[in-house]
Motif scaffolding. Structure first.
Motif, PDB file in Angstrom:
ATOM      1  N   TYR A  58       0.843  -1.194   0.000  1.00  0.00           N
ATOM      2  CA  TYR A  58       0.000   0.000   0.000  1.00  0.00           C
ATOM      3  C   TYR A  58       0.874   1.239   0.000  1.00  0.00           C
ATOM      4  O   TYR A  58       1.737   1.403   0.867  1.00  0.00           O
ATOM      5  N   PHE A  59       0.639   2.103  -0.973  1.00  0.00           N
ATOM      6  CA  PHE A  59       1.441   3.314  -1.108  1.00  0.00           C
ATOM      7  C   PHE A  59       1.457   4.120   0.187  1.00  0.00           C
ATOM      8  O   PHE A  59       2.499   4.611   0.634  1.00  0.00           O
ATOM      9  N   GLN A  60       0.278   4.243   0.805  1.00  0.00           N
ATOM     10  CA  GLN A  60       0.189   5.107   1.994  1.00  0.00           C
ATOM     11  C   GLN A  60       0.876   4.514   3.215  1.00  0.00           C
ATOM     12  O   GLN A  60       0.900   5.145   4.270  1.00  0.00           O
ATOM     13  N   SER A  61       1.420   3.323   3.082  1.00  0.00           N
ATOM     14  CA  SER A  61       2.177   2.765   4.211  1.00  0.00           C
ATOM     15  C   SER A  61       3.665   3.044   4.058  1.00  0.00           C
ATOM     16  O   SER A  61       4.461   2.665   4.920  1.00  0.00           O
ATOM     17  N   LEU A  62       4.039   3.701   2.967  1.00  0.00           N
ATOM     18  CA  LEU A  62       5.464   3.910   2.683  1.00  0.00           C
ATOM     19  C   LEU A  62       5.900   5.326   3.025  1.00  0.00           C
ATOM     20  O   LEU A  62       5.280   6.305   2.568  1.00  0.00           O
ATOM     21  N   THR A  63       6.986   5.432   3.779  1.00  0.00           N
ATOM     22  CA  THR A  63       7.610   6.751   3.889  1.00  0.00           C
ATOM     23  C   THR A  63       8.267   7.037   2.537  1.00  0.00           C
ATOM     24  O   THR A  63       8.463   6.134   1.714  1.00  0.00           O
ATOM     25  N   ARG A  64       8.639   8.271   2.354  1.00  0.00           N
ATOM     26  CA  ARG A  64       9.255   8.629   1.061  1.00  0.00           C
ATOM     27  C   ARG A  64      10.576   7.884   0.870  1.00  0.00           C
ATOM     28  O   ARG A  64      10.900   7.450  -0.234  1.00  0.00           O
ATOM     29  N   ASP A  65      11.320   7.707   1.955  1.00  0.00           N
ATOM     30  CA  ASP A  65      12.593   6.969   1.840  1.00  0.00           C
ATOM     31  C   ASP A  65      12.355   5.513   1.465  1.00  0.00           C
ATOM     32  O   ASP A  65      13.103   4.926   0.679  1.00  0.00           O
TER      33      ASP A  65
ATOM     34  N   CYS B  46       2.400   9.519  11.341  1.00  0.00           N
ATOM     35  CA  CYS B  46       2.749  10.933  11.588  1.00  0.00           C
ATOM     36  C   CYS B  46       3.911  11.353  10.685  1.00  0.00           C
ATOM     37  O   CYS B  46       3.902  12.452  10.114  1.00  0.00           O
ATOM     38  N   LYS B  47       4.906  10.491  10.569  1.00  0.00           N
ATOM     39  CA  LYS B  47       6.061  10.843   9.732  1.00  0.00           C
ATOM     40  C   LYS B  47       5.616  11.066   8.287  1.00  0.00           C
ATOM     41  O   LYS B  47       6.094  11.977   7.605  1.00  0.00           O
ATOM     42  N   ILE B  48       4.704  10.252   7.819  1.00  0.00           N
ATOM     43  CA  ILE B  48       4.215  10.399   6.439  1.00  0.00           C
ATOM     44  C   ILE B  48       3.397  11.696   6.310  1.00  0.00           C
ATOM     45  O   ILE B  48       3.536  12.445   5.340  1.00  0.00           O
ATOM     46  N   LEU B  49       2.576  11.984   7.308  1.00  0.00           N
ATOM     47  CA  LEU B  49       1.737  13.191   7.246  1.00  0.00           C
ATOM     48  C   LEU B  49       2.572  14.472   7.307  1.00  0.00           C
ATOM     49  O   LEU B  49       2.182  15.507   6.763  1.00  0.00           O
ATOM     50  N   LEU B  50       3.722  14.387   7.986  1.00  0.00           N
ATOM     51  CA  LEU B  50       4.577  15.581   8.135  1.00  0.00           C
ATOM     52  C   LEU B  50       5.489  15.796   6.923  1.00  0.00           C
ATOM     53  O   LEU B  50       6.074  16.874   6.794  1.00  0.00           O
ATOM     54  N   ASP B  51       5.614  14.801   6.070  1.00  0.00           N
ATOM     55  CA  ASP B  51       6.604  14.885   4.988  1.00  0.00           C
ATOM     56  C   ASP B  51       6.351  16.131   4.128  1.00  0.00           C
ATOM     57  O   ASP B  51       5.260  16.336   3.606  1.00  0.00           O
ATOM     58  N   GLU B  52       7.396  16.915   3.981  1.00  0.00           N
ATOM     59  CA  GLU B  52       7.225  18.193   3.260  1.00  0.00           C
ATOM     60  C   GLU B  52       6.900  18.003   1.781  1.00  0.00           C
ATOM     61  O   GLU B  52       6.334  18.894   1.143  1.00  0.00           O
ATOM     62  N   ASP B  53       7.241  16.862   1.232  1.00  0.00           N
ATOM     63  CA  ASP B  53       6.871  16.604  -0.160  1.00  0.00           C
ATOM     64  C   ASP B  53       5.560  15.841  -0.268  1.00  0.00           C
ATOM     65  O   ASP B  53       5.130  15.477  -1.359  1.00  0.00           O
ATOM     66  N   GLY B  54       4.954  15.575   0.873  1.00  0.00           N
ATOM     67  CA  GLY B  54       3.656  14.900   0.880  1.00  0.00           C
ATOM     68  C   GLY B  54       2.591  15.875   1.322  1.00  0.00           C
ATOM     69  O   GLY B  54       2.449  16.958   0.752  1.00  0.00           O
ATOM     70  N   MET B  55       1.887  15.523   2.377  1.00  0.00           N
ATOM     71  CA  MET B  55       0.808  16.421   2.824  1.00  0.00           C
ATOM     72  C   MET B  55       1.352  17.610   3.597  1.00  0.00           C
ATOM     73  O   MET B  55       0.648  18.588   3.801  1.00  0.00           O
ATOM     74  N   ASN B  56       2.585  17.497   4.067  1.00  0.00           N
ATOM     75  CA  ASN B  56       3.308  18.659   4.582  1.00  0.00           C
ATOM     76  C   ASN B  56       2.615  19.364   5.745  1.00  0.00           C
ATOM     77  O   ASN B  56       2.525  20.590   5.778  1.00  0.00           O
ATOM     78  N   PHE B  57       2.092  18.590   6.686  1.00  0.00           N
ATOM     79  CA  PHE B  57       1.510  19.220   7.867  1.00  0.00           C
ATOM     80  C   PHE B  57       2.625  19.700   8.790  1.00  0.00           C
ATOM     81  O   PHE B  57       3.663  19.053   8.906  1.00  0.00           O
ATOM     82  N   SER B  58       2.371  20.817   9.432  1.00  0.00           N
ATOM     83  CA  SER B  58       3.329  21.323  10.407  1.00  0.00           C
ATOM     84  C   SER B  58       3.282  20.439  11.660  1.00  0.00           C
ATOM     85  O   SER B  58       2.210  19.987  12.066  1.00  0.00           O
TER      86      SER B  58
END
Ligand code: SF4
Length: 422
Positions: free
Chosen positions: A12-19, A233-245
């Motif tokens: 599942y794509f949404q289970s992957l961090t960008r790294d 949380c790490k995925i939600l914070l990713d600046e190239d993703g949803m980029n939440f503060s």
């Protein structure tokens, strides 16, 4: 380079961090003359082949492009990602699924709150809520003398002039913590959500509205599913993703001490503690978790929590009439949070038929808040939103296909409920 299994089940794509995504794409970054291709044309990388720096950079760039497509442009069809080459798109199509939650039901409250019931692939259901906060309400709560003056008027709520849109998301189907004042707690725990099920709630909500804040205050105790919540949380914070503060993502817990420590060491998000009592006697009665980690242990953990500069821990306090709403409670609360950068969020209980608890009067709420504010604390009163559709704090629960509660409540629109916090 992770162990890759190109024949195994869907990722599942949404289970992957960008790294992690970049690692998966490494084989496509090798220069053609270095490639090894199996009979189906699937690229292989020798495990001993250390990728070169340019290869790593190319894979990272691709992962970034894909994150942009999905999380910023909401494109869910690999074929539409035109800046990826055919080979990469073909592999993604075969092996990586962009998970979607199917909406079973949606409701809108008179105050603009939206509640969504999502189907999960195993036929269980979870809920998420979009909570709008009007500028006027914010002013009323935070700037206007800092003391609760009651709910905003219909005109104010009608203004649609929102200062923030908060997504309240679930981390589990049900909850094992059994807080006495919480509808979800009655249900018991069915299962924890996977990372992609957590991240996709935000994805689906953001597709519909410009969500500014995320709170893990829906169904479940987030820290009872701590590994998945940290990764989400790490995925939600990713600046190239949803980029939440990091300041706008809040994890709320009933007080699982070891998991609070793990959260603090793993990801920088805001922490909220669902405190709700000032003595162990009362807290253990309304929150069984207190029997394992009492108030002293919990506050010590908060004191040691690695907070960034200008960050505070939010203490949520559901006010229950004649249980925890006295001036003695207010005085003890003041003492308990001493030495911890804090803000207090008072939540007058959302009553429901059949509950043993009652909501204190507005006057009691005001006095409790005034006591804290006058002694220098930031203490706000949360105006519960979406009460007419059971989307208010602690009123969420999965009503279909759950371990308990499934038979009793099959009528979504007819439900009446109760309140809780984490
Ligand atoms: S208040 Fe939070 S931790 Fe307690 S039962 Fe409800 S969802 Fe679980």
């Amino acid at each position: 380079m992770p162990d890759l299994c190109y024949d195994c089940v869907v990722i599942y794509f949404q289970s992957l961090t960008r790294d992690e995504l970049a690692d998966l794409l490494l084989p496509f970054s090798a220069r053609p003359r270095d490639r090894h291709v199996d009979a189906d044309g699937t690229p292989l990388v020798e495990l001993n082949d250390a990728p070169s720096l340019p290869e790593i950079k190319r894979a990272r760039m691709r992962a970034k492009q894909i994150y942009h497509w999905v999380y910023q442009r909401f494109v869910t069809d690999w074929d539409q990602m035109t800046d990826l080459n055919k080979e990469v798109r073909g592999w993604l199509k075969e092996n990586v699924e962009i998970f979607r939650l199917s909406e079973r039901h949606a409701q809108q409250a008179t105050d603009g709150t939206h509640k969504f019931l999502w189907n999960l692939p195993d036929h269980k259901t979870i809920e998420s809520v979009i909570i709008p906060a009007a500028l006027q309400e914010k002013d009323k709560m935070e700037n206007d003398g800092k003391v609760f003056r009651g709910r905003p008027s219909e005109e104010e709520l009608d203004s649609q002039h929102w200062s923030r849109l908060t997504a309240c998301i679930s981390s589990q189907v049900g909850c094992a913590m059994a807080c006495k004042f919480c509808l979800t707690g009655i249900q018991g725990l069915d299962r924890s959500l996977a990372v992609h099920e957590i991240v996709t709630q935000v994805f689906e909500l953001r597709k519909q509205a410009p969500i500014t804040n995320i709170v893990f205050m829906g169904m479940g105790e987030p820290l009872h599913n701590v590994d998945n919540v940290i990764k989400a949380c790490k995925i939600l914070l990713d600046e190239d993703g949803m980029n939440f503060s990091k300041r706008k993502v809040t994890v709320s817990t009933s007080g699982l001490v070891p998991a609070i420590e793990q959260l603090g060491q793993s990801v920088d998000v805001s922490l909220a503690i669902s405190l709700n009592a000032t003595t162990d006697e009362v807290r253990s009665k309304i929150m069984p978790v207190n029997k394992k980690w009492n108030i002293e242990k919990l506050m010590e953990t908060c004191r040691n929590y690695p907070l960034g500069s200008h960050r505070r821990i939010t203490f949520e306090y559901v006010l229950l009439k004649d249980v925890n709403d006295t001036m003695e409670d207010a005085a003890r609360l003041l003492k308990l949070v001493r030495g911890i950068p804090n803000k207090i969020n008072l939540i007058p209980f959302n009553e429901h038929s059949g509950s043993e608890f009652l909501r204190p009067s507005d006057e009691t709420v005001r006095k409790f808040q005034r006591y804290l504010v006058d002694r220098g604390l930031t203490a706000t009163v949360r105006i519960s939103r979406g009460q007419d559709i059971l989307a208010a704090c602690g009123q969420l629960r999965s009503i279909f296909g759950t371990a308990r509660g499934s038979d009793r409540h099959k009528d979504w629109a007819g439900l009446k409920g109760m309140a809780g916090t984490s």
